[in-house]
Write an enzyme that holds these catalytic residues in place. Sequence first.
Site, PDB file in Angstrom:
ATOM      1  N   GLU A   1      -6.223   4.486  -7.812  1.00  0.00           N
ATOM      2  CA  GLU A   1      -4.882   4.136  -7.329  1.00  0.00           C
ATOM      3  C   GLU A   1      -5.095   3.048  -6.297  1.00  0.00           C
ATOM      4  O   GLU A   1      -5.504   3.328  -5.166  1.00  0.00           O
ATOM      5  CB  GLU A   1      -4.251   5.415  -6.753  1.00  0.00           C
ATOM      6  CG  GLU A   1      -2.749   5.390  -6.767  1.00  0.00           C
ATOM      7  CD  GLU A   1      -2.234   4.964  -5.421  1.00  0.00           C
ATOM      8  OE1 GLU A   1      -2.044   3.736  -5.258  1.00  0.00           O
ATOM      9  OE2 GLU A   1      -2.045   5.825  -4.562  1.00  0.00           O
TER      10      GLU A   1
ATOM     11  N   CYS B   1       0.799   1.237  -0.559  1.00  0.00           N
ATOM     12  CA  CYS B   1       0.540   0.367  -1.706  1.00  0.00           C
ATOM     13  C   CYS B   1       1.818   0.096  -2.498  1.00  0.00           C
ATOM     14  O   CYS B   1       1.831  -0.785  -3.342  1.00  0.00           O
ATOM     15  CB  CYS B   1      -0.564   0.945  -2.572  1.00  0.00           C
ATOM     16  SG  CYS B   1      -0.232   2.621  -3.040  1.00  0.00           S
TER      17      CYS B   1
HETATM   18  C1  SIN Z   1      -0.226   4.873  -1.122  1.00  0.00           C
HETATM   19  O1  SIN Z   1       0.184   3.995  -0.387  1.00  0.00           O
HETATM   20  O2  SIN Z   1      -1.404   4.892  -1.461  1.00  0.00           O
HETATM   21  C2  SIN Z   1       0.659   5.970  -1.651  1.00  0.00           C
HETATM   22  C3  SIN Z   1       2.097   5.762  -1.410  1.00  0.00           C
HETATM   23  C4  SIN Z   1       2.966   6.906  -1.890  1.00  0.00           C
HETATM   24  O3  SIN Z   1       2.498   7.932  -2.364  1.00  0.00           O
HETATM   25  O4  SIN Z   1       4.178   6.746  -1.807  1.00  0.00           O
END
Ligand code: SIN
Length: 454
Positions: free
Chosen positions: A228, A262
Amino acid sequence: MRTTTFDVYNSATHELLATLDNATDADIEAAISAASLRLHQPTTGQERHDMLLALRERMADNSSTFATLISQESGKTYNDALAEVHYANGYLTWFSQLALTLDSPFESSEGIELWREPVGVVGAITPWNFPCAMIVRKLAAAIAAGCPFVVKPSELTPLSALQVVEYTQLAGWDEGWLAVLVSDQSAAVGHVLTSDTRVAKFTFTGSTRVGKLLNVQCAASLKRVSMELGGNAPLLVMADADVEFAAQQCVLNKQRVSGQTCVAINRIYVAAAVEAEFVAALHAEVHRLRTGDPLDETTEVGHMIHLDAATKIHSMVEQAVAQGADVVLGGVHSAGSAFYPHTILRKVKHDDDLVCNEIFGPLYPIIKVSGDVDEMIRLANDTQAGLAAYVFSQNQDTLNQCKRRCNYGMIGLNSAIISNPEAPFGGIKQSGFGREGGNVGLDDFTSVKYIKPA
Ligand code: SIN
């Protein structure tokens, strides 16, 4: 690996919170051995369902204390941290239900019986931006599937990870299900988790650069891998959008961890016809945000993870200005502070550095475009990233076109808040592969076993 220590600081105040021992080779070996032993002691889905709910109960009972710790370690506001604990608990609830589905075959027709079996011991590396939820999201899936879990959390937020361990102990989990390896020697611990043949699956949330390295390391032992990775999320504000609502959603999206997610909006394409109106609405929304001590329940803007992050964001703003952008609001950094204000930038261009790179901070780069839907989609897709995109329009045909033609793993239509345990989280292209959550949330943690019945 040497026995050394590392310090953990309060992100906002830079006060020392703790000094921890780095996990030694012996600690890592003990964690993987215990996990391997646990794997071979069968459990039912019902038992694992109960484990997940017991953990959820402990986390819910202590949510305020836990949120305080998360806020201190990560710099996010108390309310943002509390939302994170609830978010994590949502995954425990969701996966507790999926665990029950593994007590029977998922397909049974004449001559064919199909079961989902645990893939094996799971190794994980998790980031600092959601120090609780990124562990729990992976952990919940692993446990539901029957996979013991060994995780190396970010060295910036290890105390939250240790807190999860404590809650599992209070919840009565047996030894071997969860091990947390705290260390600031990320590459060394990562090397063991990606190369030890007893670890069957590896899962990582973090940067695309590091994800690629870890993926290569996993190849030698043919691990199942999910990644991810970074995003570069576009927000498309069409000429027929509800502009005020789009601005509100945009700010809600960027308020999470001060834009350090992210799925944070990274570039805002606005149809020329509504650009001025959108800028005014965004200005009003950002202007009313309350700043202050992250632990104060009324504070709405958090700190960056550390001073360097704030400095980096400021240099991005300076570079954008050098490339022709105007700062509409914010853009001022106090030397020595990990705080960076939400900053609106206008007259940004599609090929400016700010747009091409993942910002990971509270910046709003606005790019005025004609508003032609085909052009919007082309600009949205003009990136190597493929995690999340957001579209605002009141025309159903426009939304339909965008949802099919935008190349992303997740798309929010008239919504910039998409994270939800009941939906699969994950990307395509350089944003990685694998899905966390949703009905497919066990796919990456299970293997399909085919039985030919007698
Ligand atoms: C992340 O920023 O890695 C995860 C963001 C989310 O789960 O909303």
